[in-house]
Write a protein that holds these residues in place. Structure first.
Motif, short mmCIF file in Angstrom:
data_model
loop_
_atom_site.label_atom_id
_atom_site.label_comp_id
_atom_site.label_asym_id
_atom_site.label_seq_id
_atom_site.Cartn_x
_atom_site.Cartn_y
_atom_site.Cartn_z
N THR A 19 36.05 43.13 39.52
CA THR A 19 36.03 42.01 40.68
C THR A 19 35.83 42.85 42.05
O THR A 19 36.02 42.76 43.13
CB THR A 19 37.42 41.45 40.99
N GLU A 71 45.90 42.98 39.85
CA GLU A 71 44.90 41.91 39.06
C GLU A 71 45.28 42.43 37.71
O GLU A 71 45.31 41.77 36.53
CB GLU A 71 43.43 42.41 39.32
N GLY A 97 28.79 39.48 44.06
CA GLY A 97 29.35 38.64 43.14
C GLY A 97 28.44 38.17 42.23
O GLY A 97 28.65 38.01 40.94
N ILE A 142 35.50 34.96 37.42
CA ILE A 142 35.50 36.03 36.52
C ILE A 142 37.04 36.11 35.89
O ILE A 142 37.08 36.24 34.51
CB ILE A 142 35.27 37.39 37.21
N TYR A 143 38.08 35.89 36.57
CA TYR A 143 39.49 35.63 35.66
C TYR A 143 39.38 34.76 34.65
O TYR A 143 39.73 34.94 33.70
CB TYR A 143 40.40 35.55 36.75
N LYS A 173 35.77 35.92 42.07
CA LYS A 173 36.71 36.65 41.50
C LYS A 173 37.39 35.61 40.42
O LYS A 173 37.73 35.92 39.30
CB LYS A 173 37.72 36.96 42.52
#
Lengths: 502, 325
Positions: A432, A466, A408, A443-444, A440
């Motif tokens: 991701t 996603e 990550g 990042i979104y 995650k």
């Protein structure tokens, strides 16, 4: 409340454990009751496995103590832990190849069957078979070498091995991920039986649904600390997720807007794009402020397409053209014209693994960082710090080597370098992949922010949910061609996309 | 969010102090090696190695390898190897000797150009035809050594007296320091260093970071050849006449020097410019010390080989060794 102390099987007082400079478990104090199934959850690296490993004698504790059934408890190894009434079913295979089922079940306890220095194998096998029958696993034969059984059966054998001696506490450490539905049901049943017996199960799992379905109380760890212990009946999965991550995730996990406001400004025009053996004759436009998803099976050509947009593919044909009319024909071209690319192969293509965070963040921007044509270390340092902190990369400093970071955090460094570069078109391949829920979500959120700033993103992903959750438009690829296009829509479901993929 | 990032900084600062301590030890290790080896030989030779005459001798042997090593340093930073430097020095020395009768500036320029040409030859085969650099350069080592032998078959090639007159220590000092200073500046402040380190640490990722990897690799082979071509000028000044063995084993001397100076054999991010200077000094003290102790040449070779092997074994990054190009 007076009699509740009689009801408590295990108390942990300020348990701590560090590995080098990493504090894996900090001051964890909790109490676990007799006859309960106690869930233990947290993200990767939150300390749950370290905690249970200390309880089972796999790691020594740094400080603090365990009190089991009213007396202080210490175990130097698993066998000692078993004798004192604590056993574990581990994440990976806990059985030894090359031994028979019976030998595995009684591993470390063979002495029971030894008379005058001779082991009574027949007696051992008979006892093992009785145990297997009691558990309802009649089809498993005690005298057979364990390698004849598949992974799942070996897990069942391990369950027998860990519980036949009626330990006071059984730790089930992420065992269910390895099991099919049937195996899971066997495990749940076993857990219920242990509880009915007035004994205790500590149940560690990533699957929040099963944690809620099968526990009485749940303790949540985050960054090695105990955040809260809750009564299962009173919480939802979202509550748990919030506790694990430490802030509101809820519906913000994916985008929630469906207004479909779409700019008509084309920022990137792709015409007749092809790469031998991967895809051919690809045409599409990318719009300003759009998240355009690419989905398909992993060999459909979409991963190479991402590379080709960045001019990273060899033998590419066709054109990638910016709104200005400029064609992109080399990676330096792409970078200079505000295109960013995060490869699926994070370790070999996205980041220079054996180099510092600083160099990795600065490399694409090295021309911009020059003052009077010269590159000064101070400017590199400032730039790297600023961008790493902007998306909270967890690091010991910008000198730290990429190879020491978790997946990550590596991805965060990749994003940091392109944020620093100020790229307007981001091609993110599997952004991701292999990343835990918290990063995650980060990042979104970041993708959403960039989109709102008017930047354009191409997201290539093998995770259909996603794509549906994040994209304004999804293009499905099959065998190197475009095979379907979907616009953002609340009713879009997985089956629609899958139908176009296969 | 803010809470999170302050935690990251303060915790980060503390950890990076720890990490810095480790790093300091690692970075000073070659320097400590230099001091130790100096003390050892000062003791063994009963101080003779510290006398001005000996110091001068050592220095006179440092010019050529130090300059040539700085070119190879660039190649090794990018994860390559170069075994052709000895042959380049030999052949270019012949070129310079011939032209020294015409004009010295012309001889210098021609030397740099012919060195660069051989470097381009190496670079072309390595980059264009994708042959690992150590194979290409071993081939050109034999090839150009052959030319050296051919040109010196009848007699050594003598240089003009006007060039040997330049054998002045202060001049050679200035030249060496200037070359190193210029190269340091280019390496550190133009972005060359960060690019080469990235190529050494991971060429594919370097390419995806916008580095024109093939072009950069080709250029450093040319540059290394040119630098050794220039070093050949100092070689001619010193020796005056060129034989078939001119520059023999310079390549191994450079390789050993750089590794003794702390340069990881697979290049990458841990490379420091000081590796060149410290390494070359360690090598020449070791070399001269052994001579002063009157060891047999065979024993000298044996000792050098053993030390080299020990240093590589101690310092090599076993995960990165696969990437030697």
């Amino acid at each position: 409340m007076a009699d509740s102390s009689d009801n408590i099987i295990l108390v942990t007082e300020n348990i701590c454990k560090s590995f080098g400079i990493t504090k894996a478990v900090r001051n964890v104090s909790l109490s676990i009751q007799k006859g309960e199934i106690h869930g233990l959850i947290g993200e990767n690296g939150s300390g749950k496995s370290t905690f249970s490993s200390m309880l089972c004698g796999i790691y020594p504790i740094d400080s603090g103590r365990f009190i089991l059934d009213g007396t202080e408890y210490k175990a130097r190894n698993q066998i000692e832990a078993n004798r004192k009434g604590v056993s574990i079913i581990v994440q990976e295979t806990g059985t030894v190849s090359g031994l028979t089922v019976a030998e595995n079940i009684f591993l470390g306890n063979e002495d029971r069957f030894v008379k005058f220095g001779v082991k009574n194998t027949g007696l051992m096998n008979r006892e093992a078979q009785n145990l297997l029958n009691d558990f309802g696993f009649d089809r498993i034969l005690a005298n057979v070498v364990i390698d004849h059984y598949n992974f799942e059966d070996r897990k069942l054998i391990e369950m027998v091995k860990s519980t036949y001696f009626k330990p006071k506490i059984v730790v089930v450490d992420e065992t269910t991920t390895a099991l099919s539905q049937e195996g899971r049901l066997e495990l749940y049943e076993l857990m219920d039986r242990i509880r009915a017996d007035g004994r205790t199960v500590i149940f560690i799992s990533h699957d929040l649904t099963e944690v809620i379905a099968h526990t009485d109380r749940i303790s949540v760890l985050r960054d090695g600390e105990l955040i809260d212990t809750v009564i299962t009946k009173t919480v939802t999965e979202d509550d748990l997720r919030r506790l694990m991550v430490g802030r509101e995730l809820g519906n913000r996990y994916y985008r929630t807007d469906y207004d479909g406001n779409q700019s008509d400004d084309v920022v990137l025009k792709i015409r007749n794009l092809g790469v031998p053996d991967h895809f051919s004759n690809i045409n599409f436009d990318l719009h300003k402020g759009e998240i355009l998803g690419f989905g398909g099976l992993s060999e459909c050509g979409m991963h190479e397409l991402g590379k080709a947009l960045f001019a990273g593919s060899y033998h590419r044909t066709g054109t990638v053209t910016l709104a200005s009319g400029k064609e992109i024909n080399s990676i330096p071209d792409a970078i200079a014209n505000s295109i960013a690319y995060a490869s699926k192969d994070r370790d070999n293509e996205s980041l220079v693994s054996n180099t510092s965070i600083r160099d990795n963040i600065c490399l694409p921007s090295r021309q911009d960082l020059k003052k009077n044509g010269l590159l000064f270390k101070r400017n590199l340092d400032d730039f790297a710090w600023k961008n790493a902190e902007r998306i909270s990369v967890k690091m010991t400093g910008i000198d730290q080597s990429i190879s020491e970071l978790s997946g990550g955090n590596k991805q965060k460094v990749v994003l940091a370098r392109w944020l620093g570069k100020g790229s307007n078109i981001m091609v993110l391949d599997s952004p991701t992949r292999g990343i835990d829920v918290k990063v995650k979500a980060d990042i979104y959120n970041l993708m959403n922010e960039l989109r709102n700033e008017g930047k354009s993103i191409i997201m290539i992903s093998e995770e259909i949910l996603e794509l549906i959750g994040m994209c304004d438009r999804i293009i499905v690829m099959k065998n190197g061609s475009l095979n379907g296009e979907f616009f953002r829509n609340q009713d879009l479901n997985e089956e629609d996309l899958i139908a176009k993929m296969v | 969010m803010t809470e999170q990032s302050t935690y990251t900084i303060s915790e980060g600062a503390r950890k990076s102090r720890n990490a810095n301590f480790d790093k300091m030890i690692r970075e000073f290790f070659p320097f400590i090696g230099l001091v130790v080896i100096f003390i050892v030989f000062a003791t063994l030779t009963e101080g003779r190695i510290m006398k001005p005459a000996a110091a001068k001798l050592i220095l006179s042997q440092v010019y050529v390898p130090m300059i040539a090593a700085s070119g190879v340093f660039l190649i090794m930073t990018a994860g390559g190897l170069d075994f052709s430097q000895g042959s380049i020095l030999g052949i270019v020395s012949i070129v310079i000797s011939w032209l020294s009768f015409q004009s010295i500036p012309l001889a210098i320029i021609a030397g740099i150009l012919s060195g660069a040409a051989i470097g381009a030859f190496n670079g072309l085969f390595h980059v264009r035809f994708k042959i690992p650099s150590f194979i290409v350069t071993i081939c050109s080592m034999f090839l150009f050594r052959g030319f050296c032998a051919y040109f010196t078959t009848n007699a050594p090639i003598a240089a003009s007296q006007s060039i040997t007159k330049l054998n002045i220590d202060s001049l050679k000092n200035i030249i060496m320091v200037s070359v190193l200073a210029i190269l340091f500046f280019v390496f550190q402040y133009t972005g060359l260093g960060i690019q080469l380190k990235a190529i050494g640490a991971g060429e594919k990722a370097a390419r995806f970071s916008g580095i024109r990897t093939d072009r950069v690799k080709f250029l450093i082979f040319v540059l290394a050849g040119a630098i050794t071509g220039f070093a050949a000028f100092l070689n001619v000044i010193k020796v005056g006449s060129i034989t078939a063995t001119a520059g023999n084993q310079l390549e191994t001397q450079i390789l050993i020097s750089l590794v003794l100076g702390g340069l990881p054999i697979s290049g990458g991010s841990k490379v420091r410019f000081s590796n060149i200077i410290i390494g070359t000094l360690i090598y020449s003290i070791l070399n001269n010390g052994l001579v002063m102790l009157r060891y047999d040449t065979a024993i000298q070779q044996l000792i050098k080989g053993a030390i080299f092997l020990a240093v590589v074994a101690l310092t090599i990054d076993r995960k990165a060794i696969k990437v030697i190009k």
